[in-house]
Design a protein around this motif. Structure first.
Motif, PDB file in Angstrom:
ATOM      1  N   THR A   1       0.847  -1.195   0.000  1.00  0.00           N
ATOM      2  CA  THR A   1       0.000   0.000   0.000  1.00  0.00           C
ATOM      3  C   THR A   1       0.879   1.240   0.000  1.00  0.00           C
ATOM      4  OG1 THR A   1      -1.940   1.021   1.025  1.00  0.00           O
ATOM      5  CG2 THR A   1      -0.229   0.208   2.510  1.00  0.00           C
ATOM      6  N   GLY A   2       0.247   2.402  -0.051  1.00  0.00           N
ATOM      7  CA  GLY A   2       1.011   3.625  -0.260  1.00  0.00           C
ATOM      8  C   GLY A   2       0.876   4.651   0.833  1.00  0.00           C
ATOM      9  N   MET A   3       1.855   5.556   0.821  1.00  0.00           N
ATOM     10  CA  MET A   3       1.899   6.674   1.761  1.00  0.00           C
ATOM     11  C   MET A   3       2.569   7.844   1.025  1.00  0.00           C
ATOM     12  SD  MET A   3       3.312   6.576   5.673  1.00  0.00           S
ATOM     13  CE  MET A   3       4.911   5.978   5.131  1.00  0.00           C
ATOM     14  N   ASN A   4       2.373   9.059   1.511  1.00  0.00           N
ATOM     15  CA  ASN A   4       2.859  10.233   0.785  1.00  0.00           C
ATOM     16  C   ASN A   4       3.783  11.075   1.646  1.00  0.00           C
ATOM     17  OD1 ASN A   4       2.482  11.754  -1.785  1.00  0.00           O
ATOM     18  ND2 ASN A   4       1.905  13.373  -0.367  1.00  0.00           N
ATOM     19  N   PHE A   5       4.847  11.600   1.025  1.00  0.00           N
ATOM     20  CA  PHE A   5       5.721  12.575   1.672  1.00  0.00           C
ATOM     21  C   PHE A   5       5.404  13.955   1.103  1.00  0.00           C
ATOM     22  CE2 PHE A   5       9.127   9.079   2.117  1.00  0.00           C
ATOM     23  CZ  PHE A   5       8.632   8.703   3.350  1.00  0.00           C
ATOM     24  N   ASP A   6       5.657  14.988   1.922  1.00  0.00           N
ATOM     25  CA  ASP A   6       5.468  16.358   1.443  1.00  0.00           C
ATOM     26  C   ASP A   6       6.336  17.288   2.281  1.00  0.00           C
ATOM     27  OD1 ASP A   6       4.104  16.782   3.889  1.00  0.00           O
ATOM     28  OD2 ASP A   6       2.165  16.325   2.972  1.00  0.00           O
ATOM     29  N   ASP A   7       6.133  18.579   2.108  1.00  0.00           N
ATOM     30  CA  ASP A   7       6.880  19.588   2.872  1.00  0.00           C
ATOM     31  C   ASP A   7       5.929  20.446   3.708  1.00  0.00           C
ATOM     32  OD1 ASP A   7       9.493  18.932   1.831  1.00  0.00           O
ATOM     33  OD2 ASP A   7       8.859  19.841  -0.063  1.00  0.00           O
ATOM     34  N   MET A   8       4.909  19.816   4.225  1.00  0.00           N
ATOM     35  CA  MET A   8       3.916  20.527   5.013  1.00  0.00           C
ATOM     36  C   MET A   8       4.575  21.168   6.240  1.00  0.00           C
ATOM     37  SD  MET A   8       0.795  21.458   5.291  1.00  0.00           S
ATOM     38  CE  MET A   8      -0.082  20.408   4.116  1.00  0.00           C
ATOM     39  N   SER A   9       4.063  22.356   6.624  1.00  0.00           N
ATOM     40  CA  SER A   9       4.582  23.058   7.788  1.00  0.00           C
ATOM     41  C   SER A   9       4.416  22.212   9.050  1.00  0.00           C
ATOM     42  CB  SER A   9       3.840  24.386   7.945  1.00  0.00           C
ATOM     43  OG  SER A   9       4.139  24.970   9.192  1.00  0.00           O
TER      44      SER A   9
ATOM     45  N   ILE B   1       5.027  -0.954   2.498  1.00  0.00           N
ATOM     46  CA  ILE B   1       4.496   0.385   2.236  1.00  0.00           C
ATOM     47  C   ILE B   1       5.458   1.132   1.318  1.00  0.00           C
ATOM     48  CG2 ILE B   1       3.763   2.585   3.238  1.00  0.00           C
ATOM     49  CD1 ILE B   1       3.196   1.089   5.842  1.00  0.00           C
ATOM     50  N   GLY B   2       4.934   1.563   0.187  1.00  0.00           N
ATOM     51  CA  GLY B   2       5.730   2.361  -0.748  1.00  0.00           C
ATOM     52  C   GLY B   2       5.241   3.798  -0.774  1.00  0.00           C
ATOM     53  N   ILE B   3       5.997   4.645  -1.416  1.00  0.00           N
ATOM     54  CA  ILE B   3       5.681   6.081  -1.447  1.00  0.00           C
ATOM     55  C   ILE B   3       4.964   6.402  -2.756  1.00  0.00           C
ATOM     56  CG2 ILE B   3       6.660   8.391  -1.213  1.00  0.00           C
ATOM     57  CD1 ILE B   3       6.935   6.432   1.212  1.00  0.00           C
ATOM     58  N   LEU B   4       3.985   7.303  -2.674  1.00  0.00           N
ATOM     59  CA  LEU B   4       3.129   7.607  -3.812  1.00  0.00           C
ATOM     60  C   LEU B   4       3.501   8.902  -4.527  1.00  0.00           C
ATOM     61  CD1 LEU B   4      -0.342   6.610  -2.322  1.00  0.00           C
ATOM     62  CD2 LEU B   4       1.128   5.270  -3.835  1.00  0.00           C
ATOM     63  N   ASN B   5       4.610   9.511  -4.154  1.00  0.00           N
ATOM     64  CA  ASN B   5       4.991  10.782  -4.789  1.00  0.00           C
ATOM     65  C   ASN B   5       5.323  10.587  -6.264  1.00  0.00           C
ATOM     66  OD1 ASN B   5       5.769  10.970  -1.768  1.00  0.00           O
ATOM     67  ND2 ASN B   5       5.692  13.106  -2.460  1.00  0.00           N
ATOM     68  N   ILE B   6       4.759  11.459  -7.091  1.00  0.00           N
ATOM     69  CA  ILE B   6       5.064  11.493  -8.521  1.00  0.00           C
ATOM     70  C   ILE B   6       5.507  12.907  -8.868  1.00  0.00           C
ATOM     71  CG2 ILE B   6       4.085  11.370 -10.857  1.00  0.00           C
ATOM     72  CD1 ILE B   6       2.314   9.120  -9.952  1.00  0.00           C
ATOM     73  N   VAL B   7       6.568  13.043  -9.628  1.00  0.00           N
ATOM     74  CA  VAL B   7       7.085  14.372  -9.984  1.00  0.00           C
ATOM     75  C   VAL B   7       6.700  14.719 -11.417  1.00  0.00           C
ATOM     76  CG1 VAL B   7       9.015  14.269  -8.374  1.00  0.00           C
ATOM     77  CG2 VAL B   7       9.299  13.378 -10.687  1.00  0.00           C
ATOM     78  N   ARG B   8       6.599  16.006 -11.673  1.00  0.00           N
ATOM     79  CA  ARG B   8       6.261  16.497 -13.009  1.00  0.00           C
ATOM     80  C   ARG B   8       7.380  17.384 -13.527  1.00  0.00           C
ATOM     81  NH1 ARG B   8       1.417  16.589 -10.122  1.00  0.00           N
ATOM     82  NH2 ARG B   8      -0.414  15.722 -11.176  1.00  0.00           N
ATOM     83  N   SER B   9       7.480  17.468 -14.852  1.00  0.00           N
ATOM     84  CA  SER B   9       8.386  18.432 -15.472  1.00  0.00           C
ATOM     85  C   SER B   9       7.808  19.828 -15.300  1.00  0.00           C
ATOM     86  CB  SER B   9       8.571  18.117 -16.956  1.00  0.00           C
ATOM     87  OG  SER B   9       9.105  16.818 -17.136  1.00  0.00           O
ATOM     88  N   SER B  10       8.579  20.846 -15.697  1.00  0.00           N
ATOM     89  CA  SER B  10       8.141  22.231 -15.503  1.00  0.00           C
ATOM     90  C   SER B  10       6.850  22.549 -16.251  1.00  0.00           C
ATOM     91  CB  SER B  10       9.244  23.191 -15.959  1.00  0.00           C
ATOM     92  OG  SER B  10       9.558  22.980 -17.328  1.00  0.00           O
ATOM     93  N   ASP B  11       6.546  21.789 -17.305  1.00  0.00           N
ATOM     94  CA  ASP B  11       5.313  22.023 -18.055  1.00  0.00           C
ATOM     95  C   ASP B  11       4.149  21.186 -17.544  1.00  0.00           C
ATOM     96  OD1 ASP B  11       6.185  19.562 -18.869  1.00  0.00           O
ATOM     97  OD2 ASP B  11       6.262  20.039 -21.006  1.00  0.00           O
ATOM     98  N   GLY B  12       4.341  20.497 -16.405  1.00  0.00           N
ATOM     99  CA  GLY B  12       3.264  19.734 -15.799  1.00  0.00           C
ATOM    100  C   GLY B  12       3.113  18.318 -16.315  1.00  0.00           C
ATOM    101  N   ILE B  13       3.994  17.891 -17.214  1.00  0.00           N
ATOM    102  CA  ILE B  13       3.910  16.545 -17.787  1.00  0.00           C
ATOM    103  C   ILE B  13       4.748  15.578 -16.956  1.00  0.00           C
ATOM    104  CG2 ILE B  13       4.248  15.159 -19.864  1.00  0.00           C
ATOM    105  CD1 ILE B  13       2.208  17.340 -20.234  1.00  0.00           C
ATOM    106  N   VAL B  14       4.193  14.378 -16.725  1.00  0.00           N
ATOM    107  CA  VAL B  14       4.934  13.338 -16.009  1.00  0.00           C
ATOM    108  C   VAL B  14       5.766  12.552 -17.027  1.00  0.00           C
ATOM    109  CG1 VAL B  14       4.788  11.264 -14.580  1.00  0.00           C
ATOM    110  CG2 VAL B  14       3.187  13.153 -14.211  1.00  0.00           C
TER     111      VAL B  14
END
Length: 619
Positions: A142-150, A197-210
């Motif tokens: 299953t998945g979990m997410n990382f972020d930079d939340m305050s 448990i894996g991480i669900l983060n996906i990154v995009r290029s500067s134009d929003g395309i994965v």
């Protein structure tokens, strides 16, 4: 071939060509240094990647793996399940029952692209049941997410060591854009169980395309695998009967898992090959509501086989917003996140990830293309061939990059090499025609100049006489000419030798040029005779000019060698258009008569034709 051409380039020509090249290169470098230009190059290059991927998909070059299956919460499932259970999110018992149902057919793995984040207050027992069922099987992820939340909103949690991935990083991959400071944890019952448990983060290029996908990310200075990568490691572990809790990134930024080689970019992303459009057109999509119906004993017409299947469970409903833009989606189209995980898995199984060519490789390719186009443009005399070579080279190279991506999974740059082809075409064309124009000037000079005295030759003199007459006739003006003969030149040659005679000819010519205006035309008429065409000059002014020239020669000391000098004199004849005639022959004849008069009357002087000396009596 190039060397042969370059041997003909004179130093001055080379300097002009070098300056032209430097100017163009300076402009290019100034553009490159601007952020907007760099963004333009990057974004355009990304679009060329997208175009190649679309062609590969349309030509069905890459075949999707039929063992990858998606259980989807689509629009129909969302409506059906909401009506059935009266709430959303679904009770966790539904997912627990789904796991039991799927496991009856022994799938390879079941990966949830879902985040079970908060406890269901209305049914705490459901969370415990889900965690217990997940812990019961060793192929549930299953998945979990990382972020930079305050930290004011959420305090970071410490995750169990078992979730970490040991990474031996021997490359320059910095994971700078894949490092996070906070975590959105899922149910503690699941975190503290043995569930993967894996991480669900996906990154995009500067134009929003994965385009890139992170195999692993960093949190609190530790590495954690992405859900899709963890699914791949779990899959390979079962095949090889060995654990892959530790990976190594070699100096070439490549991860090796069994016989798989996974190339990484400097930022840690992996470039995906795409297999086809979304929404069930590439991978089999099984709506969750149909499985719920089967779980509840209802009969449906579909039959599903999950044995040894790699199952991803996730949302595809547009209302749930888990959609992304990928290289193969057109305007307004999207790709569900769960299908991106499936695509990663397919790339892993096929060992099919795209590798970017190194900057050195792209530079060498660019230089070779520039050398080829530049050589052809410099060598050919045909403008059509030069233009065709540049255009066809650019098109051919672009097509080649498509086949390289097809057969070698290698992303070679298109934009910079094609711009370089066009740039070198312009530079070579400019350089070539600067050189050709200089060569034309040189050939023209050879054709119109006397080699010994460097004065204009007799042919040029005749052409200029005709031109001056035509111009004076048109504008009702006048011009004069002076003809010069070196006194006793034959005796001088007999006494001092021909080399000394040549030295005298050169120095007399230099004296004539020095004492002439920039608009005057100084020519070698033939032998020891020279002439000066005086533009816009009447008889009186021409006589003054003739006397000045005569005196200048007489006063000059002529060097025959380092130790020997002599004095030389000249005789001069003068004529004027239209006073003395209306054709070149008439003007020359009158000047010759004046020259003859000067010679007959003691030399070293200016003479006029006899009828002009005493006009009333002799005319």
């Amino acid at each position: 071939m190039i060397n042969k051409y370059l041997k003909n380039i004179k130093p001055l020509h080379a300097v002009i060509a070098l300056v032209a090249v430097l100017v163009v290169l300076t402009i290019v470098l100034l553009l490159v240094k601007t952020i907007n230009f760099n963004d333009f190059i990057t974004n355009t290059e990304n679009k060329t990647f997208d175009s190649r991927q679309v062609l590969l998909v349309n030509n069905k070059v890459k075949k999707p793996n039929k063992d990858i299956v998606l259980v989807t919460i689509d629009d129909a499932s969302y409506e059906y399940l909401t009506n059935k259970y009266g709430e959303w999110p679904l009770p966790r018992t539904v997912y627990a029952d789904l796991i039991h149902f799927l496991e009856q057919q022994n799938p390879a793995s079941i990966s949830f692209d879902l985040m079970f984040v908060s406890s269901m207050k209305s049914n705490n027992g459901a969370d415990d049941k889900l965690a217990k069922v997940m812990n019961q099987y060793d192929n549930i992820l299953t998945g979990m997410n990382f972020d930079d939340m305050s930290y004011e909103v959420r305090e970071p949690v410490n995750l169990p060591a078992r979730l970490k991935l040991t990474v031996n990083n021997n490359s320059d991959v910095d994971f700078q854009n894949l490092t996070f400071t906070n975590c959105r944890p899922i149910l503690s019952q699941i975190i503290n169980s043995n569930t993967k448990i894996g991480i669900l983060n996906i990154v995009r290029s500067s134009d929003g395309i994965v385009r890139e996908f992170p195999a692993t990310v960093k949190y609190q200075n530790d590495y954690y695998p992405n859900l899709a990568f963890l699914t791949a490691l779990n899959y390979q572990s079962k095949l090889d009967k060995k654990s892959y809790h530790e990976i190594t990134i070699d100096k070439n930024a490549t991860i090796k898992v069994s016989n798989k080689k996974i190339p990484m970019n400097k930022d840690g992303g992996l470039i995906l090959n795409w297999y086809g459009p979304s929404q069930g057109q590439t991978y089999e999509h099984i709506p969750l509501y149909k499985l719920v119906m089967l779980m509840n004993g209802e009969k449906i017409k579909e039959q599903y086989d999950f044995k040894d299947k790699i199952i991803f469970v996730g949302t595809t409903a547009t209302s749930m917003a888990d959609v992304k833009s990928v290289p193969i989606t057109g305007a307004g189209e999207t790709y569900p996140g769960v299908e991106i995980y499936a695509t990663f898995m397919n790339n892993f199984i096929d060992n099919n990830f795209i590798k970017k060519a190194s900057p050195a490789t792209n530079t060498i390719i660019t230089l070779l293309l520039m050398a080829f186009v530049g050589a052809v443009v410099l060598r050919t005399n045909s403008t059509a061939i030069a233009i065709s070579t540049a255009v066809l080279t650019a098109l051919g190279y672009t097509l080649l990059t498509y086949f390289v991506m097809m057969f070698g999974n290698l992303w070679i740059n298109i934009v910079v090499p094609v711009l370089a082809i066009m740039t070198i075409f312009v530079i070579a064309y400019v350089v070539k025609y600067v050189i050709k124009s200089r060569d034309f000037e040189h050939q023209y000079k050879l054709a119109t100049t006397d080699g010994l005295t460097e004065l204009y030759n007799h042919r040029y003199f005749q052409d200029q006489m005709k031109r001056q007459i035509a111009q004076c006739q048109r504008y009702d003006s006048e011009f004069s000419m002076i003809i010069v003969d070196i006194d006793h030149f034959k005796s001088f040659n007999d006494t001092y030798g021909h080399q000394a005679g040549d030295a005298v000819l050169r120095q007399v010519a230099q004296t004539l040029k020095t004492n002439s205006r920039s608009t005057d035309i100084v020519c070698r008429y033939g032998g020891e005779e020279m002439s000066i065409i005086l533009t816009n000059t009447g008889k009186e002014e021409a006589l003054i000019k003739a006397h000045n020239v005569c005196n200048a020669v007489a006063e000059r000391i002529f060097k025959l060698s380092a130790t020997q000098t002599v004095h030389v004199t000249i005789s001069v004849g003068v004529s004027t258009f239209p006073e003395d005639g209306e054709t070149p022959q008439q003007i020359i004849e009158i000047a010759d008569q004046g020259l003859y008069y000067a010679k007959e009357h003691g030399r070293n002087q200016v003479g006029l034709a006899e009828y002009n000396t005493n006009p009333p009596e002799n005319k």
